[in-house]
Structures are given as C-alpha cells and as structure tokens.
Design a protein around this motif. Sequence first.
Motif, PDB file in Angstrom:
ATOM      1  N   LEU A 104      -9.378   5.472  -7.432  1.00  0.00           N
ATOM      2  CA  LEU A 104      -8.409   4.535  -7.046  1.00  0.00           C
ATOM      3  C   LEU A 104      -6.958   5.374  -7.154  1.00  0.00           C
ATOM      4  O   LEU A 104      -6.633   6.093  -7.807  1.00  0.00           O
ATOM      5  CB  LEU A 104      -8.172   3.412  -8.101  1.00  0.00           C
ATOM      6  CG  LEU A 104      -9.454   2.462  -8.153  1.00  0.00           C
ATOM      7  CD1 LEU A 104      -9.375   1.721  -9.662  1.00  0.00           C
ATOM      8  CD2 LEU A 104      -9.605   1.512  -7.078  1.00  0.00           C
ATOM      9  N   SER A 119      -2.603   0.893  -5.994  1.00  0.00           N
ATOM     10  CA  SER A 119      -3.757   0.107  -5.830  1.00  0.00           C
ATOM     11  C   SER A 119      -3.887  -1.241  -6.601  1.00  0.00           C
ATOM     12  O   SER A 119      -3.209  -1.109  -7.707  1.00  0.00           O
ATOM     13  CB  SER A 119      -5.004   0.855  -5.594  1.00  0.00           C
ATOM     14  OG  SER A 119      -5.454   1.358  -6.842  1.00  0.00           O
ATOM     15  N   ILE A 140      -2.281   1.544 -11.532  1.00  0.00           N
ATOM     16  CA  ILE A 140      -3.008   0.421 -10.716  1.00  0.00           C
ATOM     17  C   ILE A 140      -2.801  -0.886 -11.276  1.00  0.00           C
ATOM     18  O   ILE A 140      -2.703  -1.212 -12.555  1.00  0.00           O
ATOM     19  CB  ILE A 140      -4.572   1.005 -10.869  1.00  0.00           C
ATOM     20  CG1 ILE A 140      -4.853   2.367 -10.408  1.00  0.00           C
ATOM     21  CG2 ILE A 140      -5.439  -0.072 -10.209  1.00  0.00           C
ATOM     22  CD1 ILE A 140      -6.019   2.968 -10.990  1.00  0.00           C
ATOM     23  N   ASN A 160      -2.915  -2.520  -0.671  1.00  0.00           N
ATOM     24  CA  ASN A 160      -3.791  -1.526  -1.275  1.00  0.00           C
ATOM     25  C   ASN A 160      -4.703  -1.817  -2.321  1.00  0.00           C
ATOM     26  O   ASN A 160      -5.229  -1.429  -3.101  1.00  0.00           O
ATOM     27  CB  ASN A 160      -2.451  -0.604  -2.325  1.00  0.00           C
ATOM     28  CG  ASN A 160      -1.742   0.162  -1.009  1.00  0.00           C
ATOM     29  OD1 ASN A 160      -2.144   0.742  -0.336  1.00  0.00           O
ATOM     30  ND2 ASN A 160      -0.310   0.304  -1.761  1.00  0.00           N
ATOM     31  N   ARG A 161      -5.060  -3.138  -2.022  1.00  0.00           N
ATOM     32  CA  ARG A 161      -6.129  -3.761  -2.776  1.00  0.00           C
ATOM     33  C   ARG A 161      -7.513  -2.661  -2.517  1.00  0.00           C
ATOM     34  O   ARG A 161      -7.691  -2.376  -1.447  1.00  0.00           O
ATOM     35  CB  ARG A 161      -6.561  -5.053  -2.336  1.00  0.00           C
ATOM     36  CG  ARG A 161      -6.844  -5.270  -0.727  1.00  0.00           C
ATOM     37  CD  ARG A 161      -7.291  -6.599  -0.393  1.00  0.00           C
ATOM     38  NE  ARG A 161      -7.496  -6.825   1.020  1.00  0.00           N
ATOM     39  CZ  ARG A 161      -6.620  -7.047   1.882  1.00  0.00           C
ATOM     40  NH1 ARG A 161      -5.335  -7.292   1.720  1.00  0.00           N
ATOM     41  NH2 ARG A 161      -6.909  -7.198   2.808  1.00  0.00           N
ATOM     42  N   SER A 162      -8.216  -2.440  -3.706  1.00  0.00           N
ATOM     43  CA  SER A 162      -9.252  -1.346  -3.792  1.00  0.00           C
ATOM     44  C   SER A 162     -10.598  -1.941  -4.293  1.00  0.00           C
ATOM     45  O   SER A 162     -11.512  -1.501  -3.710  1.00  0.00           O
ATOM     46  CB  SER A 162      -8.898  -0.121  -4.422  1.00  0.00           C
ATOM     47  OG  SER A 162      -7.504   0.309  -3.888  1.00  0.00           O
TER      48      SER A 162
END
Length: 484
Positions: A203, A207, A228, A253-255
């Motif tokens: 990550l 994110s 994060i 930026n969702r991961s």
Amino acid sequence: MSRNHWKPNKEANVSVYQQIFIYMKNKIISGEWPDGFRIPSQRKLADEFEVNRSTIVTVLEELKSYGFIEARKGSGTLVNYNEDSDFSLRTINWNSLIQSSIYESNNRVVQDINDLELKDQFIQLGKGELSPSLFPKSTMSQVLSSISNQINYLGYEEAKGFRPLRKAIAQHLREYGIKVSENSVLITSGSLQGLQLISLGLLKTGSTVFLGEPSYLFSLKMFQSAGISLYGIDMDEHGLNLSDIPFSKKYENRSALYCIPSFHNPTGITMPSSRRKEVLKVSAQYNLFVIEDDVYRDLWIDTPPPQPLKAMEETNNVLYVGSLSKSLSPGLRIGWIVANEQVIDRLADIKSQTDYGTSSISQLIAYEWLKDNLYKDHLKAVRRELKFKREVMISSLHQHLNSLATWNIPHGGLFIWIKIEVNISIQRLYLDMLSEGILINPGYIYGKRYQDYIRLSFSYASESEINHSIAILGKKIRFLSKLA
C-alpha cells in the motif's frame, strides 16, 4: 506521578522542602521529566508527598527561579530547560521526538486497557484470549520434550519461514478449500505483523483501505502510521454493506478491502456465502485486493463457517491472514499470510529486513501441533468450553440486562457485541466497572460512532466471574440511567 512511591523523610536532617526540590530537579535534569512535561497540580503534589500545599508552592517557585519550569497560560506548569541555569544539564528533547515520530500513539483508553489486561486483580471481561484453563499444558510439555531432541542448531530459517511448517499450514488450509503450496505461505510473528507487512509492502502513502465499522483496526495505528486512511463502511446482520462503499473521485487511491468474515471482532457477525461472493465480485469490479483476516475461523461453536473468501475466489485477489494466537496460544506468535508467490516474496523480503524471521523454536512447536491431530483434538476441547461459557454469559445477560441492552448470539469466536439501550455515559460505565475490579471494552474504541456499545468476551473469565460481573454491570447501568 500517580505511580510515585517516593516520599520525603520527615525525620531526616535535610528539610522536607529541600528533599522535594532535589527530587523534582533530578527528575528534570535526568530527562525523566522531559521538556514540555506537565507538572502535576499543587494539590496533587501535596497529596503525593504528604505535605502542606504551601511547601509545594515554595518548591515550584524555586524551580522557576532556576529555569527548570515555567507557567504557561492555558497549559499549566511545564518543564522548561534554561541553558543559562546553573543546574540545567541539557538532554535530548524526547517528548518532542516522540510526538513527531512516524508511528502514531495508540488511543489512551486502549493503552490503559492493554496495561490492565496484565493485572491479575481485574476480572477480564474484555480480553480476547482463551482462558488459561484451556492452555493444553500436558500436550505442550510433550511437544516441548519432542522438539528438544530435534534441536541441533538454532539458526535463521528461510525468509518465508520453516518449510515443514509452511507445508503443514498449506495442508491445514486445504480442509477449508484453500489449495496452495508452501511457496505461497509466509510465516509471521502473529497476524498483526502480517497486516503491518501488507501496509508496508503493498500500500502506498495516501491510499485508502475500506473496512467494516465497527472494527478493532480502529484501535490500532499500523495503517494510519504508514500514511494510509481507513474508511469505515456500515455493517448489517450479514457483515459488510457493500452498497455503502463510496466510489467517488475523492477515493481514487482506494487500494484494499479489509474484512473479518468469520466471527467478526467486535460484532461476532459471520458473513454467509452469498455475501462473501458479493465481496469478491465488488472487489474485482473496483480493482480492490481483499485482506481476509480469518484468525477466529477455528473457534466455531455451533457449525463451521462458510468457506473462506480465499477458497471461493477465481482472481487471486485475496490475501489470507491466519494465526494460532486465538486458538492455541498468543505467546507462540505464529501467524501466516497466504497469497500468490510474487506477493509472498515481496512481504518475505520486508520481514527479513525487520526481524530476520519468526522464532525458530515457536515454528518448531507450531509444526508439531499441526502435523498430526494434536491441534484438531485441542480445538474440540476449546469449542466445548466456548459453548459452555457463551451460554453462561447469555443466560446472565438475560437475567440482568434484559430490559437495558440488546445483543446477538455469536455462533463462534470470543465476543458479544452489546448495545446499551438506555441513556448513559459508556465512559462512566467503563470507569465504574473498573472501580469494581472488572475490565470491559467500551465500543467507541472500535469506531467513534459506537458511544452506546460495549464488547464483552466470554472466553477468558470463569463461570463465577462472568455471573458476578454481569450482575454488577446491570446494577451500574441502572444506576447511571437514573442520573441521566
């Protein structure tokens, strides 16, 4: 200061005032009270040292005259180093370094709970561990005797961990439908290290990780300290409510999507197969990898939970995290991550840079438990005891909290998530229970919205302790509701 045991000697030749001045001065110049440390109030100091308040006023004035402390409006009296002072021996400003460090401090209440969980004088009604009575002492002694004859040398293991143990874990997971080789298994020092390795290795800063709220991850800072964001989404009686995931530009930026599908902490919810399939579908659609935290799976009570997400997937998007901490012994510090080899190689490299591998002895012990039927036999005893303890707590809740709170009966795991239906302060309830020698977990440590919830554990306390504690809990709630 409240833990201070030092008192001035009123029979000594040196005056009480001078003894206190020297004591406080040494605290400052040694760095134990660093720059910016808040000096306790005059009244508290007087109580601690068992002297008149006027004596404390004199001591503080002299400390000010030497430049050791200063009064700041709105902040109280703080330690302040004066370089021109005769007594000022400058030390590193540890307070400043601590405040500006990368890893965030935990919530103060969570820190206190972690400390109180180690104290024998408290009844542990919040502790997420098996009772010491369930520790398999006899079998563990046999295992230790067995491995003692195998140890010829204790060196570093492979970066991924002891290969026979990885094979045994892979074999164990096949029973749940997860088909992997040992090359796709990484041994970690508990499941928490697995989550930390994921935050560091997969990550990027900025994110977003989506997760069901409430969640025990909100009581930790491993993701936030890596830059994060955690974004809580609502849960219903089947787990994650995926329609609530905000797929807006704000979350470009969702991961990842984090979930505990079996016996969720703290709610106890278990996702049905249909919801698990939906999680896989949505994660693939929006390019989110899934972190499946399955540390409670083996603690089913009524019936086994549905297959893990990892067993149901077709895309290899799931990182599967498991552990022996909840089901066997937290002190072993044995957990694992299952993923494709590329990911495991990446995380193994980071792990080798941080600790050169999990304890070889712990890995040998875990292998002995998993290779035959020792672990399976142990789980049978654990499930019997958990079922008994769960029924004890549910019965006691019905007796003492029936009109005060609501709850669901979990089909496994360690916890019961309870909503208090009367208007009280959960913080006050937490403190009042502490005053009775009972530790509970307030719901707000799992999410700010949960100011009217508590999490209770039925796994650690004895039958009599559970009944005693729930009776007091009911009395406290009734008392506080009358004050509201």
